[in-house]
Design a protein around this motif. Structure first.
Motif, PDB file in Angstrom:
ATOM      1  N   LEU A  36      73.336 -35.540 -10.423  1.00 54.21           N
ATOM      2  CA  LEU A  36      72.202 -35.721 -11.322  1.00 54.21           C
ATOM      3  C   LEU A  36      72.063 -37.223 -11.488  1.00 54.21           C
ATOM      4  CD1 LEU A  36      69.999 -34.917 -13.288  1.00 54.21           C
ATOM      5  CD2 LEU A  36      71.756 -34.527 -15.022  1.00 54.21           C
ATOM      6  N   TRP A  37      71.012 -37.779 -10.925  1.00 53.44           N
ATOM      7  CA  TRP A  37      70.813 -39.228 -10.932  1.00 53.44           C
ATOM      8  C   TRP A  37      69.457 -39.538 -11.524  1.00 53.44           C
ATOM      9  CZ3 TRP A  37      73.126 -43.679 -10.757  1.00 53.44           C
ATOM     10  CH2 TRP A  37      72.410 -44.831 -10.478  1.00 53.44           C
ATOM     11  N   ILE A  38      69.439 -40.397 -12.517  1.00 47.44           N
ATOM     12  CA  ILE A  38      68.199 -40.887 -13.110  1.00 47.44           C
ATOM     13  C   ILE A  38      68.165 -42.396 -12.875  1.00 47.44           C
ATOM     14  CG2 ILE A  38      66.815 -41.117 -15.215  1.00 47.44           C
ATOM     15  CD1 ILE A  38      67.208 -38.181 -14.264  1.00 47.44           C
ATOM     16  N   ALA A  39      67.070 -42.876 -12.309  1.00 49.73           N
ATOM     17  CA  ALA A  39      66.910 -44.305 -12.019  1.00 49.73           C
ATOM     18  C   ALA A  39      66.962 -45.111 -13.311  1.00 49.73           C
ATOM     19  CB  ALA A  39      65.593 -44.545 -11.286  1.00 49.73           C
ATOM     20  N   GLY A  40      67.430 -46.340 -13.194  1.00 47.68           N
ATOM     21  CA  GLY A  40      67.603 -47.197 -14.365  1.00 47.68           C
ATOM     22  C   GLY A  40      66.373 -47.317 -15.242  1.00 47.68           C
ATOM     23  N   PHE A  41      65.199 -47.468 -14.633  1.00 48.97           N
ATOM     24  CA  PHE A  41      63.980 -47.663 -15.429  1.00 48.97           C
ATOM     25  C   PHE A  41      63.624 -46.426 -16.258  1.00 48.97           C
ATOM     26  CE2 PHE A  41      61.996 -45.332 -11.990  1.00 48.97           C
ATOM     27  CZ  PHE A  41      60.927 -44.673 -12.601  1.00 48.97           C
ATOM     28  N   ALA A  42      64.175 -45.260 -15.879  1.00 45.35           N
ATOM     29  CA  ALA A  42      63.785 -44.006 -16.518  1.00 45.35           C
ATOM     30  C   ALA A  42      64.842 -43.439 -17.463  1.00 45.35           C
ATOM     31  CB  ALA A  42      63.465 -42.982 -15.426  1.00 45.35           C
ATOM     32  N   ARG A  43      65.935 -44.135 -17.610  1.00 42.80           N
ATOM     33  CA  ARG A  43      67.014 -43.611 -18.451  1.00 42.80           C
ATOM     34  C   ARG A  43      66.656 -43.667 -19.935  1.00 42.80           C
ATOM     35  NH1 ARG A  43      71.770 -46.280 -14.951  1.00 42.80           N
ATOM     36  NH2 ARG A  43      71.537 -44.834 -13.219  1.00 42.80           N
ATOM     37  N   ARG A  44      67.346 -42.821 -20.697  1.00 41.80           N
ATOM     38  CA  ARG A  44      67.174 -42.737 -22.157  1.00 41.80           C
ATOM     39  C   ARG A  44      65.771 -42.257 -22.552  1.00 41.80           C
ATOM     40  NH1 ARG A  44      72.078 -43.437 -22.175  1.00 41.80           N
ATOM     41  NH2 ARG A  44      73.196 -45.379 -22.318  1.00 41.80           N
ATOM     42  N   ARG A  45      65.191 -41.440 -21.670  1.00 44.59           N
ATOM     43  CA  ARG A  45      63.864 -40.887 -21.938  1.00 44.59           C
ATOM     44  C   ARG A  45      63.869 -39.362 -21.889  1.00 44.59           C
ATOM     45  NH1 ARG A  45      59.714 -44.575 -18.631  1.00 44.59           N
ATOM     46  NH2 ARG A  45      58.739 -45.227 -20.563  1.00 44.59           N
ATOM     47  N   GLY A  46      65.056 -38.776 -21.864  1.00 45.29           N
ATOM     48  CA  GLY A  46      65.167 -37.323 -21.883  1.00 45.29           C
ATOM     49  C   GLY A  46      65.083 -36.644 -20.528  1.00 45.29           C
ATOM     50  N   LEU A  47      65.110 -37.413 -19.446  1.00 42.62           N
ATOM     51  CA  LEU A  47      64.964 -36.799 -18.133  1.00 42.62           C
ATOM     52  C   LEU A  47      66.191 -35.984 -17.734  1.00 42.62           C
ATOM     53  CD1 LEU A  47      63.120 -39.561 -16.079  1.00 42.62           C
ATOM     54  CD2 LEU A  47      62.174 -37.648 -17.351  1.00 42.62           C
ATOM     55  N   GLY A  48      67.378 -36.463 -18.048  1.00 42.19           N
ATOM     56  CA  GLY A  48      68.581 -35.696 -17.740  1.00 42.19           C
ATOM     57  C   GLY A  48      68.548 -34.338 -18.416  1.00 42.19           C
ATOM     58  N   GLU A  49      68.186 -34.329 -19.668  1.00 36.17           N
ATOM     59  CA  GLU A  49      68.073 -33.077 -20.410  1.00 36.17           C
ATOM     60  C   GLU A  49      66.991 -32.183 -19.811  1.00 36.17           C
ATOM     61  OE1 GLU A  49      67.625 -31.532 -25.012  1.00 36.17           O
ATOM     62  OE2 GLU A  49      67.974 -33.649 -24.613  1.00 36.17           O
TER      63      GLU A  49
END
Length: 148
Positions: free
Chosen positions: A85-98
């Motif tokens: 599960l990889w989220i690019a740096g620019f998109a982190r802390r925006r709820g995408l992992g969840e």
């Protein structure tokens, strides 16, 4: 914020590879992992035992997820292992992992998976904070024998 999570398709190769290379670099994967990119992509396109999803944020490639299905001796239903599960740096802390995990729960229910399992490094506190909110931590000790 517009988020799209969908199964990988052939036309996603460049976007997936850019994200995957960033993931490999982040975790310090060696040359063998980079050399394996064509084989991994081929497995993902077969979509038999290894499945992949692409995450877009406002139309921009923002993340990926890979699941490997395995059989289980207590049930005829597959167990899904969330390998990546990889989220690019620019998109982190925006709820995408969840959002990805919620999407996989829905996919798993529709496909009849028995459960979804995953692991993270003991020092990956950011991931653990997310996972502790969404899933039950299971106390196991993992062993491995590297055959490389």
């Amino acid at each position: 914020m517009t988020v799209e999570i969908r199964a990988l398709a052939a036309e996603d190769r460049a976007d997936w590879e850019a994200l995957w290379r960033a993931n490999l670099a982040h975790f310090g994967a060696g040359a063998a992992a980079v050399e394996a990119i064509p084989a991994i992509w081929a497995r993902l396109m077969e979509a038999e035992r290894m499945l992949g999803w692409l995450v877009r944020l406002e139309g921009r490639p923002a993340g990926l997820a890979h699941v490997v299905l395995r059989q289980h001796t207590f049930s005829p239903r597959d167990v899904a292992i969330l390998e990546d599960l990889w989220i690019a740096g620019f998109a982190r802390r925006r709820g995408l992992g969840e959002a990805v995990i919620a999407h996989l729960r829905s996919e798993g229910a529709a496909r009849g998976w028995r459960r979804i399992e995953w692991e993270t490094d003991a020092d990956n506190l950011a991931a653990q904070a997310l996972y502790d909110r969404l899933a039950e931590a299971v106390a196991v000790r993992r062993y491995q024998i590297d055959l490389d």
